[in-house]
Design a protein around this motif. Structure first.
Motif, PDB file in Angstrom:
ATOM      1  N   PHE A  50      -1.168  -9.341   0.841  1.00 54.37           N
ATOM      2  CA  PHE A  50      -1.139  -7.964   1.027  1.00 54.37           C
ATOM      3  C   PHE A  50       0.406  -7.823   1.261  1.00 54.37           C
ATOM      4  O   PHE A  50       1.180  -8.322   1.750  1.00 54.37           O
ATOM      5  CB  PHE A  50      -1.930  -7.334   2.051  1.00 54.37           C
ATOM      6  CG  PHE A  50      -1.785  -8.469   3.603  1.00 54.37           C
ATOM      7  CD1 PHE A  50      -1.364  -7.975   4.113  1.00 54.37           C
ATOM      8  CD2 PHE A  50      -1.719  -9.450   3.963  1.00 54.37           C
ATOM      9  CE1 PHE A  50      -0.711  -8.417   5.834  1.00 54.37           C
ATOM     10  CE2 PHE A  50      -1.792 -10.121   5.097  1.00 54.37           C
ATOM     11  CZ  PHE A  50      -0.894  -9.187   6.260  1.00 54.37           C
ATOM     12  N   GLY A  51       0.837  -5.957   2.143  1.00 59.19           N
ATOM     13  CA  GLY A  51       1.866  -6.115   1.916  1.00 59.19           C
ATOM     14  C   GLY A  51       1.726  -4.953   3.105  1.00 59.19           C
ATOM     15  O   GLY A  51       0.422  -4.266   3.392  1.00 59.19           O
ATOM     16  N   TYR A  52       2.857  -3.947   3.619  1.00 62.50           N
ATOM     17  CA  TYR A  52       3.167  -3.302   4.847  1.00 62.50           C
ATOM     18  C   TYR A  52       3.372  -1.854   4.184  1.00 62.50           C
ATOM     19  O   TYR A  52       4.520  -1.869   3.869  1.00 62.50           O
ATOM     20  CB  TYR A  52       3.823  -3.698   5.688  1.00 62.50           C
ATOM     21  CG  TYR A  52       3.406  -5.013   6.799  1.00 62.50           C
ATOM     22  CD1 TYR A  52       2.168  -4.511   7.753  1.00 62.50           C
ATOM     23  CD2 TYR A  52       3.824  -6.376   6.041  1.00 62.50           C
ATOM     24  CE1 TYR A  52       2.161  -6.340   8.089  1.00 62.50           C
ATOM     25  CE2 TYR A  52       3.331  -7.546   7.081  1.00 62.50           C
ATOM     26  CZ  TYR A  52       2.487  -7.071   8.022  1.00 62.50           C
ATOM     27  OH  TYR A  52       2.226  -8.118   8.767  1.00 62.50           O
ATOM     28  N   PRO A  53       2.394  -1.328   3.642  1.00 67.15           N
ATOM     29  CA  PRO A  53       2.883  -0.098   2.947  1.00 67.15           C
ATOM     30  C   PRO A  53       4.060   0.887   2.984  1.00 67.15           C
ATOM     31  O   PRO A  53       4.201   1.057   5.182  1.00 67.15           O
ATOM     32  CB  PRO A  53       1.440   0.970   3.466  1.00 67.15           C
ATOM     33  CG  PRO A  53       0.284  -0.524   3.404  1.00 67.15           C
ATOM     34  CD  PRO A  53       1.192  -0.885   4.513  1.00 67.15           C
ATOM     35  N   ASP A  54       4.359   1.120   2.716  1.00 65.75           N
ATOM     36  CA  ASP A  54       5.803   2.393   3.230  1.00 65.75           C
ATOM     37  C   ASP A  54       5.102   3.712   2.561  1.00 65.75           C
ATOM     38  O   ASP A  54       5.673   4.238   1.916  1.00 65.75           O
ATOM     39  CB  ASP A  54       6.751   2.451   2.180  1.00 65.75           C
ATOM     40  CG  ASP A  54       8.399   2.942   2.649  1.00 65.75           C
ATOM     41  OD1 ASP A  54       8.049   3.497   3.803  1.00 65.75           O
ATOM     42  OD2 ASP A  54       9.107   3.788   1.605  1.00 65.75           O
ATOM     43  N   ILE A  55       4.296   4.009   4.390  1.00 68.70           N
ATOM     44  CA  ILE A  55       4.117   5.334   4.006  1.00 68.70           C
ATOM     45  C   ILE A  55       4.696   6.532   5.337  1.00 68.70           C
ATOM     46  O   ILE A  55       3.081   7.119   6.409  1.00 68.70           O
ATOM     47  CB  ILE A  55       2.266   4.920   4.056  1.00 68.70           C
ATOM     48  CG1 ILE A  55       1.520   6.062   3.214  1.00 68.70           C
ATOM     49  CG2 ILE A  55       1.790   4.376   5.361  1.00 68.70           C
ATOM     50  CD1 ILE A  55       0.048   5.536   3.224  1.00 68.70           C
TER      51      ILE A  55
END
Length: 290
Positions: A114-119
């Motif tokens: 998983f990733g850490y969304p750029d949001i």
């Protein structure tokens, strides 16, 4: 459903700027569809996969029994190997849940999935937490002590989520010196004659399926019910609201320790007193005579 709830909007292929403008800044909940379809976790994560990767791990289990003074703060009600727990989930309904299980600590290899969304959210990257539940298990209505912004990613099965903002506190039968509502309120099918203030509360509802992502704004009350066995992961972002930041510090540094001390000093009478005050204060705030 007796409560005054509106469906949480669902969007797909949302841009960062749109999310920040329409949901993060105004603090409105939303379900993001198709948001993690490029994650390995979207393809791989299932109960069987978790059993394969961490079946040998002993996990803490919690159920829906009311708080008791003899139990420590967030102490588990049982423990079990994850493999046995997954087998239990698939075999029969169970109230046992896993919550706040840090996957970086317990299953570090899953970090690649998983990733850490750029949001527009600054995530606390050391705290990706997993939550598991069996059919018809649920969490009590509560809000998190740190009043964080949360992205809640659901995997396998179906899960119902009911939310209320902090603006609805006066109707929620909040237990003093805690961040929970009365534990004997069934928010799935509440008795509005017994809990009349809830008639005035306005909240949100949605059902999460595999791959859905729920944005829960700062300090939102939430009740989660597993319609079928499944699990979720939450990523947290510290509150931006100075008032909420102050409340979070108070909760973590003062309120929790005061409540633990009073439990030790007064025992069950302290918990019973708090539950009684939850009703008295809520009805008084809303001019309800019962």
């Amino acid at each position: 459903m007796k409560l005054n709830l509106q469906e949480i909007p669902r969007v797909r292929d949302i841009a960062k700027e749109t999310f920040v403008r329409d949901y993060l800044k105004p603090q409105r909940p939303v379900v993001l569809e198709g948001f993690i379809e490029d994650w390995p976790a979207y393809r791989k994560w299932s109960l069987d996969y978790m059993k394969e990767k961490a079946g040998h791990k002993t996990v803490p289990l919690y159920d829906d029994r009311p708080v008791n003074h003899k139990e420590g703060f967030n102490e588990p009600h049982a423990k079990m190997k994850l493999a046995a727990y997954v087998d239990l989930l698939k075999r029969e309904p169970t109230r046992y849940r896993i919550f706040l299980w840090n996957i970086l600590k317990e299953i570090p290899e899953l970090r690649e999935d998983f990733g850490y969304p750029d949001i527009g959210m600054r995530f606390m990257k050391g705290l990706p937490m997993l939550f598991f539940g069996g059919r018809d298990s649920y969490t009590f209505m509560h809000y998190d002590t740190d009043l964080a912004n949360i992205l809640h990613f659901h995997f396998e099965g179906r899960k119902q989520c009911i939310l209320f903002s902090q603006s609805q506190n006066r109707y929620m039968y909040k237990v003093p010196h805690s961040t929970i509502a009365r534990e004997d309120i069934d928010f799935y099918d509440p008795d509005l004659e017994k809990w009349p203030a809830l008639k005035k509360a306005k909240g949100y509802v949605t059902e999460l399926n595999h791959g859905d992502v729920l944005f829960m704004p700062e300090g939102y009350w939430h009740y989660m019910r597993y319609i079928t066995p499944g699990f979720s992961m939450s990523l947290r972002s510290i509150t931006r609201n100075p008032k909420f930041f102050g409340k979070a510090l108070y909760n973590l540094l003062i309120m929790r320790h005061f409540d633990v001390l009073m439990r030790k000093m007064k025992g069950q009478s302290w918990i019973d007193h708090k539950n009684e005050q939850a009703v008295i204060r809520t009805h008084k705030r809303n001019g309800i005579k019962v």
